[in-house]
Design an enzyme around this catalytic site. Structure first.
Site, PDB file in Angstrom:
ATOM      1  N   CYS A  79       0.824  -1.074   0.073  1.00 36.08           N
ATOM      2  CA  CYS A  79      -0.152   0.041  -0.248  1.00 36.08           C
ATOM      3  C   CYS A  79       0.575   1.229  -0.066  1.00 36.08           C
ATOM      4  O   CYS A  79       1.789   1.478   0.986  1.00 36.08           O
ATOM      5  CB  CYS A  79      -0.957   0.084   1.222  1.00 36.08           C
TER       6      CYS A  79
ATOM      7  N   LYS B 200      -8.210  -9.101   5.957  1.00 43.39           N
ATOM      8  CA  LYS B 200      -7.723  -8.192   6.756  1.00 43.39           C
ATOM      9  C   LYS B 200      -7.978  -8.692   8.358  1.00 43.39           C
ATOM     10  O   LYS B 200      -9.170  -9.349   8.742  1.00 43.39           O
ATOM     11  CB  LYS B 200      -8.559  -6.822   6.630  1.00 43.39           C
TER      12      LYS B 200
ATOM     13  N   VAL C 105      -6.063   0.623   5.697  1.00 43.07           N
ATOM     14  CA  VAL C 105      -4.638   0.951   6.153  1.00 43.07           C
ATOM     15  C   VAL C 105      -4.215   2.224   5.378  1.00 43.07           C
ATOM     16  O   VAL C 105      -4.792   2.319   4.409  1.00 43.07           O
ATOM     17  CB  VAL C 105      -3.692  -0.283   5.860  1.00 43.07           C
TER      18      VAL C 105
ATOM     19  N   GLU D 233      -5.626   7.684   7.664  1.00 48.91           N
ATOM     20  CA  GLU D 233      -5.522   8.627   6.450  1.00 48.91           C
ATOM     21  C   GLU D 233      -3.978   8.973   6.915  1.00 48.91           C
ATOM     22  O   GLU D 233      -3.503   9.533   7.712  1.00 48.91           O
ATOM     23  CB  GLU D 233      -6.340   9.883   6.592  1.00 48.91           C
ATOM     24  N   SER D 234      -3.263   8.477   5.610  1.00 46.74           N
ATOM     25  CA  SER D 234      -1.522   8.729   5.854  1.00 46.74           C
ATOM     26  C   SER D 234      -1.167  10.267   6.286  1.00 46.74           C
ATOM     27  O   SER D 234      -0.378  10.472   6.866  1.00 46.74           O
ATOM     28  CB  SER D 234      -1.289   8.143   4.595  1.00 46.74           C
TER      29      SER D 234
END
Length: 208
Positions: free
Chosen positions: A19, A46, A59, A71-72
């Site tokens: 990802c 998952k 993720v 949220e990255s």
């Protein structure tokens, strides 16, 4: 003699093995040299607790004591504030604002196209590849005069762009000759020890 107990990391990251959003967070963690339990997540299977932690069951998801973040871009900014050394956001508010705008635009303009490149519609996939190729070519000249996106200092903006640049061959995106400055920049990113350590086996396979 008493055997010291092994200290469990206070942070846990649920991270997709391929990802790009999770990859951003792993890079920041390693740039900060922070102890964190990284739980690799197969997106097709998952773990049950992920849905309990994150209402979107996605993720990356980070747990820091009683705090759960997803949220990255939210996670990486939190990490920079939570662990201020080394700083990965500019000190002055104007450059910090530019960094935040870059983070937002990377997601909106390029990362949001990943599902199209992975989908079955060849027309949409080619359109997405063209947008990314042209966008990277447009910003390439800035690297003739500076080492990183915002100047000579490595920042969160570089952490955010690195996973995309790493995946270009995987998505059959070939930059034109005039984009050599950004390819040289990518090589500088890939040479950093935290970046090399951030790669999963699945991500290494993308460049083989």
């Amino acid at each position: 003699m008493a055997i010291p107990a092994v200290r469990k990391p206070i942070m846990t990251l649920y991270s997709g093995t391929a990802c790009p959003f999770s990859h951003k967070v792993r890079i920041v963690l390693l740039e900060k040299d922070v102890e964190c339990q990284i739980i690799p997540v197969d997106l097709k299977k998952k773990p049950r607790e992920l849905a309990e932690l994150n209402p979107y069951n996605q993720v990356p998801t980070m747990v820091d004591r009683d705090l759960v973040l997803y949220e990255s871009h939210i996670i990486i900014e939190y990490l920079d504030e939570r662990l201020p050394h080394p700083p990965l956001m500019p000190v002055d508010p104007v450059t910090r604002g530019r960094a935040r705008l870059m983070l937002w635009r990377f997601n909106r303009d390029w990362y949001d196209l990943f599902p199209e490149m992975e989908g079955e519609d060849k027309r949409l996939a080619q359109r997405a590849r063209t947008i990314i190729r042209d966008g990277l070519t447009v910003i390439s000249p800035i690297f003739k005069d500076q080492s990183y996106l915002l100047g000579e200092e490595f920042t969160l903006a570089d952490c955010a762009l690195a996973p995309l640049l790493w995946r270009l061959p995987h998505y059959d995106i070939e930059l034109p000759r005039q984009a050599k400055p950004i390819l040289d920049y990518a090589d500088r990113l890939f040479a950093r020890k935290p970046f090399r350590s951030s790669l999963t086996d699945a991500e290494r396979d993308m460049r083989r």
